[in-house]
Each structure stands twice: as C-alpha cells, then as structure tokens.
Design a protein around this motif. Structure first.
Motif, PDB file in Angstrom:
ATOM      1  N   ALA A   1       0.841  -0.978  -0.017  1.00  0.00           N
ATOM      2  CA  ALA A   1      -0.404  -0.147  -0.181  1.00  0.00           C
ATOM      3  C   ALA A   1       1.156   1.329  -0.028  1.00  0.00           C
ATOM      4  CB  ALA A   1      -1.109   0.351   1.013  1.00  0.00           C
ATOM      5  N   GLY A   2       0.238   2.190  -0.296  1.00  0.00           N
ATOM      6  CA  GLY A   2       1.017   3.420  -0.548  1.00  0.00           C
ATOM      7  C   GLY A   2       1.928   3.820  -1.571  1.00  0.00           C
ATOM      8  N   ALA A   3       2.584   4.729  -1.700  1.00  0.00           N
ATOM      9  CA  ALA A   3       3.205   4.660  -2.987  1.00  0.00           C
ATOM     10  C   ALA A   3       4.889   3.829  -3.083  1.00  0.00           C
ATOM     11  CB  ALA A   3       4.285   6.638  -2.641  1.00  0.00           C
ATOM     12  N   ARG A   4       5.297   3.872  -3.798  1.00  0.00           N
ATOM     13  CA  ARG A   4       6.348   2.435  -4.572  1.00  0.00           C
ATOM     14  C   ARG A   4       7.791   3.702  -3.860  1.00  0.00           C
ATOM     15  NH1 ARG A   4       3.914   3.401 -10.351  1.00  0.00           N
ATOM     16  NH2 ARG A   4       3.139   0.613  -9.996  1.00  0.00           N
ATOM     17  N   PRO A   5       8.816   2.627  -3.910  1.00  0.00           N
ATOM     18  CA  PRO A   5       9.829   2.716  -2.990  1.00  0.00           C
ATOM     19  C   PRO A   5      11.133   3.874  -3.190  1.00  0.00           C
ATOM     20  CG  PRO A   5       9.986   0.603  -3.095  1.00  0.00           C
ATOM     21  CD  PRO A   5       8.554   1.348  -3.305  1.00  0.00           C
ATOM     22  N   GLU A   6      10.273   4.764  -5.073  1.00  0.00           N
ATOM     23  CA  GLU A   6      11.145   5.622  -5.477  1.00  0.00           C
ATOM     24  C   GLU A   6      11.965   6.524  -4.780  1.00  0.00           C
ATOM     25  OE1 GLU A   6       8.137   7.157  -8.920  1.00  0.00           O
ATOM     26  OE2 GLU A   6       7.542   4.689  -8.777  1.00  0.00           O
ATOM     27  N   TYR A   7      12.856   6.158  -4.189  1.00  0.00           N
ATOM     28  CA  TYR A   7      13.840   7.601  -3.674  1.00  0.00           C
ATOM     29  C   TYR A   7      14.398   8.684  -4.207  1.00  0.00           C
ATOM     30  CZ  TYR A   7      13.647   2.945  -1.107  1.00  0.00           C
ATOM     31  OH  TYR A   7      13.019   1.751  -0.128  1.00  0.00           O
TER      32      TYR A   7
END
Length: 830
Positions: free
Chosen positions: A620-626
């Motif tokens: 859930a939530g945002a992709r880990p696109e740091y």
C-alpha cells in the motif's frame, strides 16, 4: 521480590556467606538474583555527634548555628534548620564534608549559609533514604560517645538488598523465611522459625465474647483464623522496623499496620487488621457476595461485587474482599484501640478470579494467588499478636478462633534411590539427599534399603510426586553438577524443517518487504471477513474472543497491521508474513492421519489439522522511488512482479500469470486485477487488489494489494537444477509490436498466442507497456510486446548457425499479426 541480607542473617545466625555468595547460591537453585545493591554504602563516613551549643544565626531567623563535638574533642559548627535539634548533650547524626547522600542527590561540600560557614550537615531519615518523609533530623537514643560511627550506633541502616525473581511455583520464597529455608539446606545450617516472646499481659476478656466467626464456603476458605489485641497505642513503629520496611518497598504507616506488613515480608502470609469498633454486631462471616452487592475498598473505589467473589462480612455487610483488599470502613485509624487480626488461607484460584475481575493486584493477592502456607496460619497469627503486644503496648486476648473445613492433607511420596540416580544422571548419595530434603521442611517417615517415604510440606504446594522431590535434590546439588551426556539415538536422514519458509522470508526481504510477526490465533469474524476457509481448531479457553481459533489465512494479521500503521500516519506499507495455515484435511488425508497419528484411539475420526506453510504480503502507498519527489502509487503490476520474482527464485523455473476474471477471482480480491501465478499447469498463488467491500467492512482507510503463495505447492514442485546456457554466437533480431485488443483480453492470453504463432525462431516475448486512452478506442487497451528472434543453433557449435534475415523475421511477424487478428480481433496500433 526485595530481600534483606541482614534479615536472612537474623533468621540464620550461622550464615557467614557474603551477599555475593548468597546471591550466587540462590541463583543456582532457581531463585534468580537479578541485582545486589547496598543502598547505604556511601553513608559509612556518618558519625554520631554531641550537641555542645546552639546559637542564633546573625542574619537568618529560620536556621541556627549548632556547635557539635564530632569525637576526640573536635568542635565543629553546622547550620541547621530543623526544629528538633536536641539540647546540649543530645545526640545527632553528622554527615562530614565529602559524604555523598544518594537519596538527596548531592555531596556535602563546604559552603556558607547567610555568610556563616557550615562544616557538614545534620541529616534526616529522608536524606539518608531511610524513609519517604521525616519531620526533622535523626536524634539517636542511647549512650553513644561522640565520634561513634553511625553504622555502629544503628546497624539496621547498613544492609544489602537482593532483588530475587520468584517463579510462580515458589510461593514460599515470597517471604524471608522461605528464602532462609533454602539457604539453610544449601549451606547445611539448621533452620528454626523466628522466636516470639510470650506476651507479658493478657486480657481477662474472652475472645468468644468479642467476636463470632463463621465460614459458609470452606472450598474457598479452608481455614480462617482470628485473634484480638486490646488497648493498643497507635504510633510510629521502631526505627529498625520502619527503615527495613521502607528499604523493601513497603511504606510504613503505623505500628499496627506495620506489624502485618512485617509478617507479610517475613512469612509471605498476608494478614488484615480490623478496628474492632467497626466490626458491626461482633460478627465475622466468610461468604460469597450477593449479585451487585456494593463495597468500597481501602483504595477508595466503589465496587459492585460478583457472586463468585468471596467477602469477609460483619453483621451488616462486607468489610473485606477476601485475599485481595480490606474495606474502607473498618481500617485502622489514629484513634484505634482494639484490633481484630485476620490470618487465613484462601483458595488460590478464587482469589485470582476476583483480582482479575476487579482489575486489582495487591501484595496480598499476589501471594494468595500462588498459594500461601496453609499449615502456618496459627503460627503467624500468634506471632502477630505477640508483636502487637510488644510494639503497640497492647493486651493480648487469650486464644484464637479457627474455623476450618475438611482437614487438608499432605502428600505421601516414595523416593527411590534408583529413580533419583536415573533422573539426575549420576550417582547421588541417598542419605545426604534425604537430609537436604528434611532441611527444606519435608519429613522422612520411613527408611528402607534404597527407598524412603516422605511427607510433603504445606509451604511447598509445588512438591507432590517423586519427580518433584528429585528436582529439589538436583536444585540443592546444583544444576551445573548434572552431567552432560549425549543420548543414544538411531541415525535418521537429516530433515531441514522450515528451510523453505526461512528462504522465502529472506527472499521477500531482498525484494524490499518487511516481515510482520502476527498471531496464529484470530477470531472467526476476521476469517469470515476475508472469505477464508472456516476454522478447524477452536480454543476451549481463549485469552479473548479476538484470539479464539487457529487461522486459515494469513491475511487477518497483515490487515490488522496495515490498519494500525495507517492510524499512526504510516501510509507506505510493504509487509509480509510466513507461517502455517491450519486447514481441514481431505477424506484421504484424514484416513492416513488417523492411521499414522499417535495417540489416536481406534475408531477416532478426528485428526490434527493440515498445517499448510504459506506466504502472504500486503502492499500500500507509494512505490519506493527514493529519488522522485512525487512517487507513484503501487498497483497490481507491483504485486505481480513481486509474486513472479519470488516464485521464480524459489523454484528456478519460469512462472506465468493469468487474469482470473470475475468468475474465478477469490472473493476477497477485486475481479478486475486479480491474477494467479503458476508453474506450468500448477497454480501456486494469487495476487490482486483487495475488494472495495472488504476495504470498507474492515475500515482499512484505503485500498491495498495482496499476494498469497502456497509454499506447500511450491515445495512439491521442487527446485530445478540450473543448467548452463551457452552465450549465443550470433546477434538477435528484435521487433516491437503494439496490438489493440478489448479490455477483456488479458496480456497473458496475447503473449501465449504470440509465442504459439511466432514459431521456433522466436527466442523470447516480453510485455513492454500497457496504454489506454488517446487514439485507443474506449474499453480497449494497447499492449506493446518485444519479440526477440534468433537462430536456435546460435547457442551451439553447429556450423549451420546463421544470422536471420529481415525477410524471415518480417514473415514471422506477419503470421503473428494475422493470428492475433483472427483469434483475438486485434488490430495493429499505428
């Protein structure tokens, strides 16, 4: 529990071991000592001084200059604001310069108060950590010469405290007598109960004329004892008693109450003192409470009682909650003169239920719940009366009233030398072992060659069978003395139980997921909410209704973790759980289990549930696109990618996915987006977004994607041994093709058709993108695939290998496009 080393020395005069040695010995027999500290260690410099002169302070009205003799004629002046400084010749306690007072939190240093130097400090009990509060400085009584060390004048101040971790099976160790009994057995000392002086004065009144005692429920109260002491003078307890109680964590109140607390810490036996004036009708009755009966306890809380509560009543109503807490109306007061003492044995289970029902945990209930010494009730009651006579100047009423039910019996246990040696694993001298048991309070009634008959002890309810006695011998000999011998076992093939689960957890972590440790116990409602199979195992005595069945799905625990995370502001969730699901067996499995499982009785149709190793994850939530300021939300393709990667790493085989559609999608997944993962034709899991109805019913605060894998199915497929593939010697030809198909057509179906139509020259097919909108008609999608063509012989040493021509590849592409138009109604996107 806090234990006083000085008190142990008083109970065992022959004990010469240091506090550190005592701590090691107790830890070795199961009474683990967590800490040893000497609170007054920094107080050694304190001295008894004599007041020489008291002068007014030249500038300050509330303090005075006290001149003292600190010994050997040394005169010294200190500033003191206490109102109880004795007249010249009186004794005070001086903390010289450099003394550290831990309770006060400072070190005595030279300083000027109102311009007058003070060379030390006259100290109070509070500043020395001997009391919670005090009304002035300490004024020692006795003919102490100036300069006498304070520890010599008041030995009680210097003590070492042991913090013991008492296990629930050792209620006897909740009193100093029980700990001393163990030490006597360890060090070969004789143990005797504390001596009690015979009271010098007895009342002429009869106890039966003062109070009547009756018990209506002997199951809950097998023994109730009562005694009386008249004409007590309420006041502070002696210094040694107040200081010791404070050090052991009990607040001193008055000499009467302090005596009951003293015996609580000495014997582990709770007592209760009633003001005899407020025992209405001169009656004590032990009975069950009436439904909803009101009662105000000593803590000032108004309570409504349950019929399962046991209460102590006078002629008009409850005066105490048996074994837990007394009532506010009959407590000891400043003008109390006549005291009724209660000393009883209450059933542990009943006290435990009452304490939990009312959310109470007291020193009394802590001991009664574990089981006090039912054989010591009369001894403790007589000692309580004698101590009240000594420290409260009371007059003891002769005798006591004891209401008893069916006499309780002690177990008779046969101890065999051969069994003793067998369980401990080495030869144990039998007679010394019996002597150790006798020191612990067990009596030997009969001795024969290699056997002995012993009688249990009322203070040790945990010792009832031969193995218990052997455990006691092993404790006293030292558990470290038991030899370590590897058992003889028949060799069996190595079993790497749980290897797949551990590997799955490691791989999931490598893919960026975080493991959540969830309960195997859930509620039936939680399983029904996620449309999981009905539970097979139900608990007959669950901790709560939220934990009453074994799970058949891993999702309830993960969804609860998701909900908690979102409530605390954590919106990005990537959790997984690995564990067993407890499922019903098929008829064939049930038959096999019934034949193999033990102990199952003949004809028994029940078997243990099938423990199916499983994996589940939630995203859930945002992709880990740091590196992105606005990362995109996770979608079904993230779940698909993780599911495929995980399965392929576990099996080292090519996995495939397919859309399930509304007819085949699990009820907890959205029909548009639900997919399955397979190895060949064997399904091993599913993934997809949660169904909106489920999200709403569980109040999850938003959608989420889940992945579920059947690790048992994956383990059955097995791991393929990797084989080396030669590097191709010739280049490949790549073609991209964008096909517009209806939304009902899945990418997997298109990829399968392309693979079938492209022939043997097509080496691989990869989906590059999915596009909707723009020039693409509504309810349609554009799927872009990359097809890689290469001569199959390019990976071999064959001299016939060749580079494909554009004409050959274009022919295959035309065939692919024609088949897609024919079978799927696809069109080529311009």
């Amino acid at each position: 529990m806090l234990v006083s080393y000085r008190w142990l020395r008083e109970l065992l005069p022959g004990l010469t071991a240091s506090p550190a040695d005592v701590a090691r010995a107790l830890s070795g027999v199961g009474l683990t000592v967590d800490a040893v500290h000497r609170p007054a260690a920094s107080l050694e410099p304190l001295l008894v001084a004599r007041v020489l002169e008291i002068k007014k302070h030249p500038k300050l009205d509330k303090v005075r200059i006290v001149a003292i003799d600190r010994g050997a004629g040394q005169r010294q002046e200190v500033i003191c604001g206490a109102s109880n400084v004795p007249e010249p010749g009186g004794a005070v306690v001086l903390a010289p310069l450099g003394t550290h007072l831990p309770a006060a939190g400072f070190t005595i240093e030279p300083r000027k108060i109102g311009g007058v130097p003070s060379e030390g400090m006259l100290v109070s009990e509070t500043e020395l950590g001997l009391a919670g509060d005090s009304q002035g400085i300490i004024v020692p009584s006795g003919p102490f010469a100036a300069g006498t060390p304070f520890f010599e004048a008041c030995p009680e101040v210097d003590d070492t405290i042991l913090e013991i971790d008492v296990t629930p099976n050792r209620p006897d160790a909740l009193g100093h007598v029980g700990v001393a009994r163990d030490l006597a057995a360890l060090f070969g000392l004789s143990f005797v109960h504390p001596e009690t002086d015979e009271p010098q004065h007895f009342s002429e009144r009869s106890l039966a004329d003062l109070v009547r005692v009756s018990v209506d429920d002997f199951d809950r109260c097998p023994h109730y004892g009562a005694g009386a002491v008249l004409g007590v003078k309420l006041g502070p307890s002696p210094d040694f008693m107040r200081w010791r109680l404070h050090r052991l964590g009990v607040r001193p109140i008055s000499n009467v109450v302090d005596v009951t607390n003293w015996l609580l810490l000495e014997y582990g036996q709770p007592l209760h003192a009633f003001d005899l004036r407020f025992v209405r009708g001169g009656t004590i009755a032990v009975r069950r409470a009436k439904p909803g009966e009101p009662f105000k306890t000593l803590d000032g809380v108004e309570r409504r009682l349950d019929p399962d509560d046991l209460v102590i009543c006078d002629a008009e109503g409850p005066v105490a909650l048996a074994g837990v807490m007394g009532g506010a109306d009959s407590e000891i007061r400043n003008d109390t003169e006549n005291v009724l003492l209660e000393c009883a044995y209450f059933s542990p289970r009943g006290v435990r239920r009452t304490a939990r029902r009312h959310g109470m945990h007291t020193e009394s209930s802590h001991r009664f719940e574990r089981g006090t010494d039912w054989g010591g009730v009369e001894r403790v009651l007589e000692r309580a009366k004698a101590l009240l006579a000594r420290y409260a100047q009371g007059t003891v009423v002769r005798g006591a009233l004891h209401a008893k039910g069916t006499p309780q019996s002690l177990p008779t246990i046969q101890l065999r030398a051969a069994r003793l040696n067998a369980l401990i694993g080495s030869e144990v001298p039998f007679e010394p072992a019996l002597e150790s048991l006798e020191r612990l309070g067990f009596s030997v009634s009969k001795r024969e060659a290699g056997t002995a008959t012993l009688t249990g002890a009322s203070h040790r309810p945990d010792v009832a069978i031969e193995a218990d006695l052997i455990e006691e011998v092993a404790r006293l000999r030292g558990l470290d003395a038991i030899p370590t011998v590897l058992p003889r076992v028949a060799p069996e093939p190595a079993k790497n139980a749980g290897a797949l689960e551990r590997q799955t957890a490691r791989l999931a972590a490598e893919l960026g997921l975080f493991e959540a440790l969830t309960y195997a116990f859930v509620s039936e409602g939680e399983l029904a909410a996620v449309h999981a199979p009905p539970p097979v195992v139900r608990l007959t005595n669950p901790l709560s209704e939220e934990r009453n069945v074994l799970r058949t799905s891993l999702l309830p625990g993960l969804l609860e973790a998701l909900k908690r995370a979102r409530r605390r502001g954590e919106l990005n969730v990537r959790l997984f759980s690995v564990g067993a699901r407890f499922l019903a067996r098929s008829a064939a499995e049930l038959s096999a289990a019934a034949r193999a499982a033990r102990p199952l009785k003949p004809g028994d149709t029940e078997a243990l549930p099938l423990e199916q190793p499983s994996f589940a994850a939630i995203l859930a939530g945002a992709r880990p696109e740091y590196l992105s300021l606005k990362p995109s939300e996770v979608d079904v393709y993230d779940a698909k990618g993780i599911a495929l990667e995980l399965v392929e790493r576990l099996t080292r085989r090519r996995a495939s996915v397919r859309s399930l559609g509304a007819a085949q999608a699990p009820a907890h997944l959205h029909p548009r987006g639900a997919g399955s993962v397979s190895i060949g034709n064997v399904p091993v899991g599913c993934f997809g977004p949660l169904h909106p109805k489920l999200v709403e019913s569980l109040d999850l605060g938003g959608g989420a994607l889940v992945i579920e894998l059947d690790l048992a199915a994956i383990e059955a497929i097995g791991k393929q041994v990797p084989r080396f593939a030669p590097i191709p010697r010739l280049p490949a030809v790549t073609r991209d093709i964008s096909l517009v198909v209806h939304d009902d057509v899945t990418a997997g179906d298109v990829a399968a058709l392309l693979g079938e139509a492209s022939g043997e020259l097509c080496e691989s097919i990869e989906l590059l993108s999915v596009f909707r909108g723009g020039s693409v008609p509504s309810e349609h999608q554009s799927l872009t695939f990359r097809l890689v063509y290469r001569d199959p012989k390019a990976r071999t040493d064959s001299p016939d290998a060749r580079t494909l021509t554009d004409k050959e590849v274009d022919q295959d592409q035309e065939r692919v496009l024609g088949r897609a138009r024919e079978k799927l109604g696809a069109t080529l996107r311009g």
